[in-house]
Design a protein around this motif. Structure first.
Motif, mmCIF file in Angstrom:
data_model
loop_
_atom_site.group_PDB
_atom_site.id
_atom_site.type_symbol
_atom_site.label_atom_id
_atom_site.label_comp_id
_atom_site.label_asym_id
_atom_site.label_seq_id
_atom_site.Cartn_x
_atom_site.Cartn_y
_atom_site.Cartn_z
ATOM 1 N N MET A 146 0.819 -1.216 0.000
ATOM 2 C CA MET A 146 0.000 0.000 0.000
ATOM 3 C C MET A 146 0.853 1.266 0.000
ATOM 4 S SD MET A 146 0.340 -1.179 3.265
ATOM 5 C CE MET A 146 -1.120 -2.029 3.856
ATOM 6 N N ASP A 147 2.099 1.171 0.436
ATOM 7 C CA ASP A 147 3.095 2.227 0.258
ATOM 8 C C ASP A 147 4.459 1.582 0.433
ATOM 9 O OD1 ASP A 147 3.933 2.696 3.227
ATOM 10 O OD2 ASP A 147 1.799 3.140 3.311
ATOM 11 N N GLY A 148 5.504 2.296 0.031
ATOM 12 C CA GLY A 148 6.835 1.717 0.153
ATOM 13 C C GLY A 148 7.864 2.489 -0.652
ATOM 14 N N MET A 149 9.095 1.963 -0.625
ATOM 15 C CA MET A 149 10.212 2.572 -1.344
ATOM 16 C C MET A 149 11.108 1.458 -1.863
ATOM 17 S SD MET A 149 12.973 5.366 0.149
ATOM 18 C CE MET A 149 13.439 4.308 1.528
ATOM 19 N N ASN A 150 11.687 1.661 -3.047
ATOM 20 C CA ASN A 150 12.580 0.633 -3.569
ATOM 21 C C ASN A 150 14.043 1.086 -3.537
ATOM 22 O OD1 ASN A 150 13.096 2.182 -5.911
ATOM 23 N ND2 ASN A 150 11.648 1.025 -7.169
ATOM 24 N N GLU A 151 14.918 0.216 -3.992
ATOM 25 C CA GLU A 151 16.358 0.443 -3.874
ATOM 26 C C GLU A 151 16.843 1.668 -4.632
ATOM 27 O OE1 GLU A 151 18.785 -2.300 -6.701
ATOM 28 O OE2 GLU A 151 17.024 -3.476 -6.094
ATOM 29 N N HIS A 152 16.087 2.125 -5.637
ATOM 30 C CA HIS A 152 16.466 3.311 -6.402
ATOM 31 C C HIS A 152 15.940 4.596 -5.764
ATOM 32 C CE1 HIS A 152 18.219 1.040 -9.699
ATOM 33 N NE2 HIS A 152 17.169 0.238 -9.651
ATOM 34 N N GLY A 153 15.203 4.460 -4.658
ATOM 35 C CA GLY A 153 14.651 5.628 -3.994
ATOM 36 C C GLY A 153 13.297 6.050 -4.524
ATOM 37 N N LEU A 154 12.657 5.209 -5.325
ATOM 38 C CA LEU A 154 11.305 5.528 -5.776
ATOM 39 C C LEU A 154 10.324 5.203 -4.657
ATOM 40 C CD1 LEU A 154 9.451 6.468 -8.093
ATOM 41 C CD2 LEU A 154 9.150 4.051 -8.682
ATOM 42 N N VAL A 155 9.541 6.197 -4.269
ATOM 43 C CA VAL A 155 8.548 6.066 -3.203
ATOM 44 C C VAL A 155 7.164 6.028 -3.827
ATOM 45 C CG1 VAL A 155 7.567 7.153 -1.139
ATOM 46 C CG2 VAL A 155 10.028 7.293 -1.591
ATOM 47 N N MET A 156 6.277 5.189 -3.283
ATOM 48 C CA MET A 156 4.927 5.049 -3.808
ATOM 49 C C MET A 156 3.916 5.002 -2.680
ATOM 50 S SD MET A 156 2.198 2.744 -4.043
ATOM 51 C CE MET A 156 3.069 1.380 -3.308
ATOM 52 N N ALA A 157 2.787 5.673 -2.871
ATOM 53 C CA ALA A 157 1.606 5.527 -2.020
ATOM 54 C C ALA A 157 0.388 5.712 -2.911
ATOM 55 C CB ALA A 157 1.609 6.555 -0.893
ATOM 56 N N TYR A 158 -0.770 5.239 -2.456
ATOM 57 C CA TYR A 158 -1.980 5.457 -3.260
ATOM 58 C C TYR A 158 -3.140 5.875 -2.370
ATOM 59 C CZ TYR A 158 -3.110 0.610 -1.840
ATOM 60 O OH TYR A 158 -3.341 -0.539 -1.118
ATOM 61 N N ASN A 159 -4.112 6.544 -2.977
ATOM 62 C CA ASN A 159 -5.332 6.968 -2.306
ATOM 63 C C ASN A 159 -6.540 6.524 -3.114
ATOM 64 O OD1 ASN A 159 -3.700 8.233 -0.461
ATOM 65 N ND2 ASN A 159 -4.464 10.300 -0.832
ATOM 66 N N PHE A 160 -7.510 5.952 -2.433
ATOM 67 C CA PHE A 160 -8.757 5.516 -3.057
ATOM 68 C C PHE A 160 -9.561 6.714 -3.554
ATOM 69 C CE2 PHE A 160 -13.348 4.851 -2.312
ATOM 70 C CZ PHE A 160 -13.606 3.827 -3.222
ATOM 71 N N MET A 161 -10.205 6.549 -4.727
ATOM 72 C CA MET A 161 -11.032 7.616 -5.286
ATOM 73 C C MET A 161 -12.506 7.214 -5.362
ATOM 74 S SD MET A 161 -9.166 10.272 -5.780
ATOM 75 C CE MET A 161 -7.796 10.049 -4.653
ATOM 76 N N HIS A 162 -12.821 6.130 -6.072
ATOM 77 C CA HIS A 162 -14.225 5.719 -6.146
ATOM 78 C C HIS A 162 -14.339 4.289 -6.666
ATOM 79 C CE1 HIS A 162 -14.660 5.821 -10.523
ATOM 80 N NE2 HIS A 162 -14.067 6.982 -10.535
ATOM 81 N N ARG A 163 -15.588 3.770 -6.600
ATOM 82 C CA ARG A 163 -15.867 2.390 -7.003
ATOM 83 C C ARG A 163 -16.690 2.319 -8.289
ATOM 84 N NH1 ARG A 163 -19.323 0.022 -3.148
ATOM 85 N NH2 ARG A 163 -19.904 2.042 -2.303
ATOM 86 N N LYS A 164 -16.877 3.425 -8.964
ATOM 87 C CA LYS A 164 -17.753 3.453 -10.131
ATOM 88 C C LYS A 164 -17.134 2.724 -11.320
ATOM 89 C CE LYS A 164 -18.104 7.903 -10.559
ATOM 90 N NZ LYS A 164 -18.571 9.230 -11.055
ATOM 91 N N LYS A 165 -17.940 1.983 -12.027
ATOM 92 C CA LYS A 165 -17.580 1.394 -13.312
ATOM 93 C C LYS A 165 -16.216 0.690 -13.296
ATOM 94 C CE LYS A 165 -20.179 4.939 -15.808
ATOM 95 N NZ LYS A 165 -20.109 6.036 -16.808
ATOM 96 N N PRO A 166 -16.069 -0.357 -12.487
ATOM 97 C CA PRO A 166 -14.796 -1.094 -12.484
ATOM 98 C C PRO A 166 -14.601 -1.848 -13.795
ATOM 99 C CG PRO A 166 -16.440 -2.273 -11.224
ATOM 100 C CD PRO A 166 -17.061 -0.954 -11.592
ATOM 101 N N ALA A 167 -13.360 -2.238 -14.044
ATOM 102 C CA ALA A 167 -13.021 -2.988 -15.255
ATOM 103 C C ALA A 167 -12.076 -4.122 -14.887
ATOM 104 C CB ALA A 167 -12.373 -2.066 -16.282
ATOM 105 N N ASN A 168 -11.813 -5.006 -15.835
ATOM 106 C CA ASN A 168 -10.819 -6.049 -15.613
ATOM 107 C C ASN A 168 -9.445 -5.400 -15.451
ATOM 108 O OD1 ASN A 168 -12.885 -7.844 -15.992
ATOM 109 N ND2 ASN A 168 -12.207 -8.521 -18.013
ATOM 110 N N GLY A 169 -8.715 -5.787 -14.410
ATOM 111 C CA GLY A 169 -7.401 -5.197 -14.224
ATOM 112 C C GLY A 169 -6.836 -5.463 -12.844
#
Length: 347
Positions: A146-169
């Motif tokens: 859900m969040d983290g950092m890799n060896e190159h220093g790339l940091v990631m986090a995400y925030n939920f937006m909505h549940r409308k019209k989901p697709a395969n993925g």
């Protein structure tokens, strides 16, 4: 107030062997039994296609497929069950949730707001030897992040937006894992998010060692990019994709922006404001799927990660660079307190 803990586990080796180690850990927890109960309550609203799922992993993440096989072999479960619990492709849509993020000068702070019964309670350092980048961060649904950092220093986090019209993925926590696993910088993260299929709508916040950052607004239908310092749970660019009710998210964003000094705020002060309920960024709405479970912070220039489990905690620091160089992590658990009686998924 409930005392909670998260295991800290480290692993160096192949993805398959890592999967074996994770599967062995899972057998010592109640996670699979708890997930089986949840699946009985909520019948999955999607189909399992073994060949299609394997093909999509071979295209985007073959090493993570090896990891899933390692988990499957240890748990001795059918492939369909392994895909249901660990592949996170064509997954069910998510209930409403929170999360707040601030991007500072070479650091990122975020509150992870969700339901405790979905929380793995495991903080993972993984250095693969068969491809993919080493990463640090809390585990989400076993194979995701859900969040983290890799060896190159790339940091990631995400925030939920909505549940409308989901697709395969792919769902959010596998998307987060893919970013950490295969991207070195913001540019590569944006490129990946444009290529992969998305199940639902999220904002992915990324920052790299150069100080570059982006908030990538993603739906199954479109993608757009902004460079703000703050993000809660509504789109600013793809506004036509927003939920009908965004008042709580907008109010939390206003509180966040009012609490953070406008000129070079100290990252530990920002962390405190995220983690202490008195500043009204930390949330206790656990039964509404939006209570703050952890506060995390990452510095991509020094490869340092901090995390606090629960509220009003001093951040625990991890020197990821030292671990990559071979130094062991002495701490084995994180401890904190949540103002709820809902237990973690592993308990």
């Amino acid at each position: 107030m409930q005392n909670v803990k998260s295991d800290i586990l480290t692993f160096r080796g192949t993805h398959y062997d890592y999967g074996v180690a994770v599967g062995t850990w899972l057998k010592q927890t109640k996670m699979l039994k708890n997930r089986e109960k949840e699946w009985r309550k909520r019948v999955p609203r999607f189909d399992i296609d073994v060949q299609e799922t394997q093909a999509i992993f071979q295209q985007f993440a073959p090493q993570i497929w090896d990891e899933i096989r390692g988990i499957q072999d240890v748990l001795n479960i059918p492939t369909r069950q392994a895909i249901l619990n660990f592949a996170h492709y064509r997954f069910t849509t998510l209930p409403d949730s929170g999360c707040s993020v601030f991007v500072g000068d070479h650091y990122l702070v975020r509150n992870y707001d969700y339901h405790p019964a979905t929380y793995d309670g495991r903080y993972q350092l993984f250095q693969p030897t068969d491809g993919g980048y080493a990463q640090i961060g809390p585990m989400s649904r076993t194979t995701g992040r859900m969040d983290g950092m890799n060896e190159h220093g790339l940091v990631m986090a995400y925030n939920f937006m909505h549940r409308k019209k989901p697709a395969n993925g792919f769902v959010c926590y596998m998307v987060g894992r893919l970013i950490l696993e295969y991207c070195r910088n913001v540019e590569e993260a944006i490129s990946l998010l444009k290529r992969i299929p998305h199940r639902s709508s999220f904002s992915y916040i990324v920052m790299d060692a150069t100080g570059a950052h982006a908030i990538i607004e993603v739906t199954p239908r479109s993608i757009d990019i902004r460079h703000d310092q703050t993000c809660t749970n509504h789109f600013k660019l793809l506004t036509h994709e927003n939920r009908n009710y965004t008042k709580e998210s907008e109010e939390r964003l206003a509180r966040l922006e009012s609490q953070i000094p406008t000129s070079s705020p100290d990252k530990f002060d920002v962390f405190k404001r995220f983690n202490n309920p008195q500043y009204e960024i930390y949330s206790k709405l656990f039964k509404s799927w939006s209570g703050t479970i952890h506060t995390s912070m990452y510095d991509p220039t020094t490869l340092t990660a901090w995390i606090a489990l629960g509220e009003s905690q001093a951040p625990i620091a991890f020197d990821f660079r030292a671990w990559l160089d071979g130094k062991s992590v002495e701490r084995v658990t994180l401890h904190g307190q949540l103002d709820t009686d809902i237990h973690f998924a592993t308990e």
